[in-house]
Scaffold this active site. Structure first.
Site, PDB file in Angstrom:
ATOM      1  N   CYS A 258       0.833  -1.220   0.000  1.00  0.00           N
ATOM      2  CA  CYS A 258       0.000   0.000   0.000  1.00  0.00           C
ATOM      3  C   CYS A 258       0.856   1.254   0.000  1.00  0.00           C
ATOM      4  O   CYS A 258       0.601   2.218   0.678  1.00  0.00           O
ATOM      5  CB  CYS A 258      -0.992   0.011   1.167  1.00  0.00           C
ATOM      6  SG  CYS A 258      -0.284  -0.079   2.810  1.00  0.00           S
TER       7      CYS A 258
ATOM      8  N   PHE B  33       4.585   0.682  19.216  1.00  0.00           N
ATOM      9  CA  PHE B  33       5.624  -0.027  19.964  1.00  0.00           C
ATOM     10  C   PHE B  33       5.082  -0.611  21.272  1.00  0.00           C
ATOM     11  O   PHE B  33       5.689  -0.461  22.331  1.00  0.00           O
ATOM     12  CB  PHE B  33       6.816   0.894  20.237  1.00  0.00           C
ATOM     13  CG  PHE B  33       7.540   1.308  18.989  1.00  0.00           C
ATOM     14  CD1 PHE B  33       8.343   0.395  18.310  1.00  0.00           C
ATOM     15  CD2 PHE B  33       7.400   2.594  18.479  1.00  0.00           C
ATOM     16  CE1 PHE B  33       9.002   0.776  17.145  1.00  0.00           C
ATOM     17  CE2 PHE B  33       8.059   2.980  17.315  1.00  0.00           C
ATOM     18  CZ  PHE B  33       8.867   2.062  16.641  1.00  0.00           C
TER      19      PHE B  33
ATOM     20  N   ARG C 231       4.963  -3.247  23.515  1.00  0.00           N
ATOM     21  CA  ARG C 231       5.814  -4.419  23.757  1.00  0.00           C
ATOM     22  C   ARG C 231       6.060  -4.552  25.248  1.00  0.00           C
ATOM     23  O   ARG C 231       6.512  -3.600  25.891  1.00  0.00           O
ATOM     24  CB  ARG C 231       7.138  -4.275  23.015  1.00  0.00           C
ATOM     25  CG  ARG C 231       6.978  -4.107  21.511  1.00  0.00           C
ATOM     26  CD  ARG C 231       8.275  -3.838  20.807  1.00  0.00           C
ATOM     27  NE  ARG C 231       8.052  -3.583  19.390  1.00  0.00           N
ATOM     28  CZ  ARG C 231       9.032  -3.313  18.526  1.00  0.00           C
ATOM     29  NH1 ARG C 231      10.295  -3.274  18.940  1.00  0.00           N
ATOM     30  NH2 ARG C 231       8.751  -3.086  17.246  1.00  0.00           N
ATOM     31  N   GLY C 232       5.771  -5.742  25.774  1.00  0.00           N
ATOM     32  CA  GLY C 232       5.923  -5.944  27.214  1.00  0.00           C
ATOM     33  C   GLY C 232       4.985  -5.021  27.972  1.00  0.00           C
ATOM     34  O   GLY C 232       3.779  -5.051  27.778  1.00  0.00           O
TER      35      GLY C 232
ATOM     36  N   ARG D 241       5.497  -1.683  27.818  1.00  0.00           N
ATOM     37  CA  ARG D 241       5.787  -0.371  27.244  1.00  0.00           C
ATOM     38  C   ARG D 241       4.868  -0.062  26.078  1.00  0.00           C
ATOM     39  O   ARG D 241       4.359  -0.958  25.411  1.00  0.00           O
ATOM     40  CB  ARG D 241       7.238  -0.306  26.771  1.00  0.00           C
ATOM     41  CG  ARG D 241       8.280  -0.526  27.851  1.00  0.00           C
ATOM     42  CD  ARG D 241       9.661  -0.596  27.240  1.00  0.00           C
ATOM     43  NE  ARG D 241       9.929   0.558  26.392  1.00  0.00           N
ATOM     44  CZ  ARG D 241      10.848   0.585  25.425  1.00  0.00           C
ATOM     45  NH1 ARG D 241      11.558  -0.501  25.167  1.00  0.00           N
ATOM     46  NH2 ARG D 241      11.047   1.689  24.714  1.00  0.00           N
TER      47      ARG D 241
END
Length: 274
Positions: free
Chosen positions: A108, A258, A260-261, A263
């Site tokens: 795209c 982002f 992740r974990g 965060r």
């Protein structure tokens, strides 16, 4: 409708530090689906051949060509021929024809700019701010996003099989999955989720705001598709683009990247995330 498999088996030569060995592997199928709208060739979608009705409905909604199922007179899929035949309850305007014979690729790369130019004409209204009341006015707990991100890692069987698809999931305000779809294209996966909701509205999505959890980067076309569908939060394990951020600011939509974990980065409408 005869189905087309979403993955294909082949023999590969795998290499590691100890040498090379031939073994079977599965790859995701990249399938061209040409959408014909009122007997006019509209676009060719390069997609995964699953949930094709959802894809077509979501694509037409994301392009601003339909508001809901009531706009459709007929939808048929000829999977073996790679064709979707759609009839609307209204004629196609000259503006609609500008989309004709456009190939929407899996990356795209050109889509975002086209959508941005059309934003004013499509009159997408900004979503209501938190505290203003209404369906978009309630905040979302960050724990819900973390829960959805953990579920996303293991949700897609096709990804585990091939490693070659993206996933989009509509999540409840608790982070629990409501509707999930896979595709080789990020935008296609979102279209499939939106199309599924238009074709079969959820009877119960919980008390709080639902949100969209996606794999891959959040680009401008993803933001506009979510805004048209009334989703005020998009979250991803990856990053947004600059144009996606600009549009999200204009439309009062929260972008979270982002994840992740424990965060996450909140790029826009930070007041939506508690």
């Amino acid at each position: 409708m005869a189905s087309v498999p979403a993955s294909k088996a082949l023999m590969i030569e795998a290499c590691d530090g100890s040498g090379r060995v031939r073994r079977p592997d599965q790859v995701a199928v990249e399938y061209p689906l040409t959408v014909h709208l009122n007997d006019t060739e509209l676009a060719t979608l390069l997609c995964t051949p699953e949930h094709l009705e959802d894809l077509v409905v979501g694509f037409l909604h994301g392009e601003g060509l339909i508001v809901g199922l009531d706009d459709l007179a007929e939808l048929g899929i000829a999977a073996a021929a790679g064709a979707a035949m759609v009839s609307l309850r209204r004629p196609i305007s000259l503006a609609d024809r500008l989309y004709a014979r456009r190939v929407v690729a899996t990356g795209c790369g050109q889509g975002g700019g086209d959508f941005y130019k059309a934003l004013d004409a499509l009159q997408i209204k900004p979503l209501s701010q938190p505290g203003d009341g209404g369906r978009h006015g309630r905040g979302l707990a960050k724990e819900a996003i973390l829960t959805a991100a953990r579920d996303l890692q293991t949700r897609s069987g096709l990804f585990r099989e091939t490693g070659g698809v993206h996933t989009a999931v509509l999540c409840a305000s608790t982070g629990a999955p409501l509707v999930g779809r896979d595709d080789i294209g990020r935008h296609n996966a979102v279209d499939k989720v939106v199309g599924s909701l238009l074709r079969e509205p959820l009877a119960e999505a919980g008390d709080g705001p639902s949100f969209l959890m996606v794999t891959g980067r959040i680009s401008s076309d993803i933001v506009l598709k979510a805004a048209r569908a009334g989703l005020a939060v998009i979250a991803s394990r990856s990053a947004p683009t600059s144009l996606a951020v600009d549009l999200a600011v204009r439309l009062n939509l929260a972008l979270v990247g982002f994840v992740r974990g424990r965060r996450m980065n909140i790029y826009t409408s930070v007041e939506r995330i508690g």
